[in-house]
Design an enzyme around this catalytic site. Structure first.
Site, PDB file in Angstrom:
ATOM      1  N   ASP A   1       8.905  -5.102   6.605  1.00 48.30           N
ATOM      2  CA  ASP A   1       7.462  -5.278   6.546  1.00 48.30           C
ATOM      3  C   ASP A   1       6.863  -5.764   7.861  1.00 48.30           C
ATOM      4  O   ASP A   1       7.436  -6.597   8.557  1.00 48.30           O
ATOM      5  CB  ASP A   1       7.109  -6.256   5.420  1.00 48.30           C
ATOM      6  CG  ASP A   1       7.253  -5.597   4.064  1.00 48.30           C
ATOM      7  OD1 ASP A   1       6.600  -4.560   3.850  1.00 48.30           O
ATOM      8  OD2 ASP A   1       8.041  -6.091   3.239  1.00 48.30           O
TER       9      ASP A   1
ATOM     10  N   GLU B   1       2.687  -0.575  -7.485  1.00 54.00           N
ATOM     11  CA  GLU B   1       3.930  -1.175  -7.007  1.00 54.00           C
ATOM     12  C   GLU B   1       3.652  -2.648  -6.759  1.00 54.00           C
ATOM     13  O   GLU B   1       2.804  -3.004  -5.941  1.00 54.00           O
ATOM     14  CB  GLU B   1       4.397  -0.494  -5.710  1.00 54.00           C
ATOM     15  CG  GLU B   1       4.889   0.922  -5.948  1.00 54.00           C
ATOM     16  CD  GLU B   1       5.325   1.654  -4.680  1.00 54.00           C
ATOM     17  OE1 GLU B   1       5.921   2.735  -4.807  1.00 54.00           O
ATOM     18  OE2 GLU B   1       5.066   1.154  -3.568  1.00 54.00           O
TER      19      GLU B   1
END
Lengths: 265, 399
Positions: free
Chosen positions: A56, A45
């Site tokens: 995140d 990914e």
């Protein structure tokens, strides 16, 4: 049959890693991609950096900031995939990121470019299936997979729909939180994975990400899922060792190898 | 212009035609749908409305007056300038209208912890206040740059018992505070309600915040009628756009000219501004599709404004929609012109406005000079006490 479907057919537990494209620099990303594959990674990914990465944690945020400092654009990322494909025609590449850079390029242009450069799928963190209708048309036209996320808060009805809309695989977020958080309990994850598998009519492979930091955790989760995803731990190795590139590559390779050998065969 | 019933939006998907929506990570889909359900329930509840109204009257100090600024009206020409005095609310700005409503909503949902983002600190103070009032734990995220320029509000929040977390990521302003608050929410969804301060964010926030702020416009209509006047022109400043939509929304289906004023910073052509409706294009930020300021690669650009509350690269999706269907005219005012309006109102009417509000004032004064015999209603969204440090350092006032 596309590369993603192949890899889930071939491997009992698919080993997926995440890298921020362009962290610490774009040539290192390419080098890491190849060496990860050599050391047992099945699917990569590739993170599209974005200024406002709301899902995140601090480790990946710092990776994204480094990539943005290098002014890595979506076009650069697509070109990197094309370069990767010069040597590797089999390992699937999924681009992962946030919606705006793709919105900015346009769904049509993005999808056809991604296909021609050798991308296999797309995972947009801030794009639930409800908002994905129009981009999905373009992705499907180009036979690109669209991976959706499911999480501990997803209700059964939605789980079923998410499984149906997903192609390639489904990404189960193991915990309530952001990337880089710590995983404590495996039992609830196992229960949820079994639930998704029961609800999924299309038998979509179910992978688990967020909070997997050690070979031991990877092994445990590989026992009941179709694949595991490791991101923050690798980005952290980049963060800590980026001033000494040789050491950085070595540490990442060793880590990848140790995870691979722990997975259920 | 096509005929639209402006009151019938957002649609059931949280959309204002192509704007709005829910662009969030999967973990937040559940709390957002819970929130929508809970809100729909209380919005229909007579007892909730009664209780909120009681709080707004006796705790917040509503209705806020409409003041006819006769001295400046005369000086500027033939128009009458009216100020909706949201600065006279408890805590000094319109932000408390929404904070009270959402704190009560959180309480009804059984949440025990509140998080909020803040730019100028007004929403942070309002939220900290509501949390003190309702015995809720309160955490406020604020960009470290904003903490520096709005210290007074940081002290207030801390006194009120809130934890203020300094955000050091990205541009260290409002947008980054919002990112951090979203990360907190994703981690603590079970016990936490996120009180977003503007009409931004994913659905149902733009709708909820608008509804709680619409008290401004509803009251204005009644008050203007009482003095046998009708507003011809509405003016409000637009950052995320909550004070503006609060004034505008009840008037949208009526024949009134409406102006939203963005922060022009050093000027629209310098790149140093916060005017996405004037200079940006549609994109996706913080959970909704709206006009944003982005570079050619879709990265969000950093903004500049003298006022922390307008220093945001996006805007509420309803404003984007009102721009595209030409119902509201979105204009901009530079830092310098806003400062001039700040001094002008202070010296001529004895009202110190917030620097955010000064943008609306500057544009309204310009209109007053060119229009003939119009009633111009300005949302005086907040008072300027919080900006005193900024102003003092500019004017070099000594004690």
């Amino acid at each position: 049959m596309n590369r993603i479907n192949n890899v889930f057919k071939e491997q009992k537990s698919v080993f997926i890693t995440y890298l921020v494209c362009g962290d610490p620099d774009i040539n290192s990303t390419l080098k890491m991609m190849h060496s990860m594959v050599e050391n047992g990674v099945d699917l990569i990914e590739l993170g599209i950096p974005f200024t406002d990465p709301i899902a995140d944690g601090p480790v990946i945020q710092r990776g994204i900031e480094r990539a943005l400092k290098n002014r890595v654009s979506l076009i650069d990322i697509l070109n990197l995939v094309s370069k990767f494909r010069e040597k590797n025609k089999t390992t699937p590449i999924v681009l992962m990121g946030y919606m705006n850079p793709i919105e900015n390029m346009g769904y049509k242009k993005f999808s056809s470019q991604a296909k021609s450069k050798g991308v296999d799928g797309l995972l947009i963190v801030d794009l639930p299936p409800e908002e994905a209708g129009s981009i999905n048309q373009e992705l499907s036209k180009n036979k690109l997979c669209q991976i959706f996320l499911a999480s501990p808060t997803t209700e059964d009805k939605r789980l079923k729909a998410i499984a149906r809309y997903s192609s390639g695989y489904l990404y189960y977020v193991s915990l309530k939180g952001i990337t880089g958080s710590s995983l404590i309990n495996y039992q609830p994850i196992k229960k949820r994975i079994n639930k998704i598998k029961k609800l999924s009519k299309n038998k979509i492979p179910v992978t688990v990400g967020f909070g997997i930091k050690t070979p031991e955790a990877a092994r445990k989760i590989s026992m009941f899922s179709d694949g595991i995803i490791i991101g923050s731990s690798i980005v952290e190795l980049i963060d800590k060792n980026r001033k000494n590139k040789a050491l950085m590559h070595k540490k990442i390779n060793n880590f990848v190898k140790s995870v691979k050998s722990s997975l259920v065969k | 212009m096509k005929k639209i019933n402006y009151k019938s939006f957002p649609d059931k998907n949280g959309r204002f035609e192509e704007f709005g929506g829910k662009y969030v990570s999967e973990t937040l889909m559940y709390p957002l749908s819970e929130l929508e359900k809970a809100y729909k329930k209380i919005a229909k509840s007579v007892s909730f409305k009664k209780e909120l109204n009681n709080e707004l009257c006796n705790y917040v100090g509503r209705p806020t007056p409409i003041y006819h600024a006769s001295r400046i009206s005369k000086e500027l020409g033939s128009c009458n300038i009216f100020l909706k005095r949201e600065d006279l609310n408890h805590t000094g700005a319109h932000k408390i209208n929404n904070a009270m409503g959402q704190a009560m909503l959180a309480k009804a949902m059984g949440k025990t912890r509140i998080i909020a983002e803040t730019g100028a600190g007004q929403h942070g103070v309002a939220t900290a206040t509501a949390c003190a009032r309702y015995n809720l734990k309160c955490v406020v995220y604020m960009g470290s740059e904003d903490i520096q320029r709005q210290k007074v509000n940081v002290y207030r929040m801390k006194l009120l018992g809130a934890e203020v977390i300094s955000v050091e990521s990205g541009s260290k302003t409002l947008k980054d505070a919002l990112n951090e608050a979203l990360r907190d929410w994703v981690t603590n969804v079970d016990d936490t309600h996120y009180i977003i301060g503007s009409v931004a964010g994913p659905h149902p926030y733009p709708m909820i915040v608008r509804d709680f702020q619409s008290v401004i416009g509803h009251e204005s209509k009644i008050q203007m009628k009482k003095i046998n006047k009708k507003a011809d022109i509405l003016v409000a400043c637009v950052g995320g756009g909550s004070n503006a939509i609060g004034l505008f929304h009840p008037y949208l289906n009526e024949a009134v000219d409406i102006y939203g004023v963005e922060a022009g910073g050093f000027g629209l052509n310098t790149g140093k501004h916060a005017a996405p409706l004037n200079k940006g294009k549609p994109g996706i930020l913080h959970g909704n599709r709206t006009y944003i300021m982005e570079d050619q690669n879709g990265q969000i650009q950093s903004t500049h404004s003298i006022s922390a509350g307008l220093d945001y690269p996006g805007v509420g999706p309803e404003h984007s929609w009102l721009k595209d269907n030409k119902r509201v005219k979105y204009v901009s005012v530079t830092d310098n012109d806003a400062l001039k309006a700040f001094y002008y109102l202070t010296e001529k009417e004895g009202i110190i406005p917030a620097l955010e509000t000064a943008h609306a004032l500057a544009y309204a004064f310009k209109l007053a000079k060119t229009k003939k015999n119009k009633n111009i209603l300005i949302n005086l969204s907040g008072r300027g006490d919080k900006d005193i440090d900024t102003i003092i350092s500019l004017k070099r006032i000594k004690v």
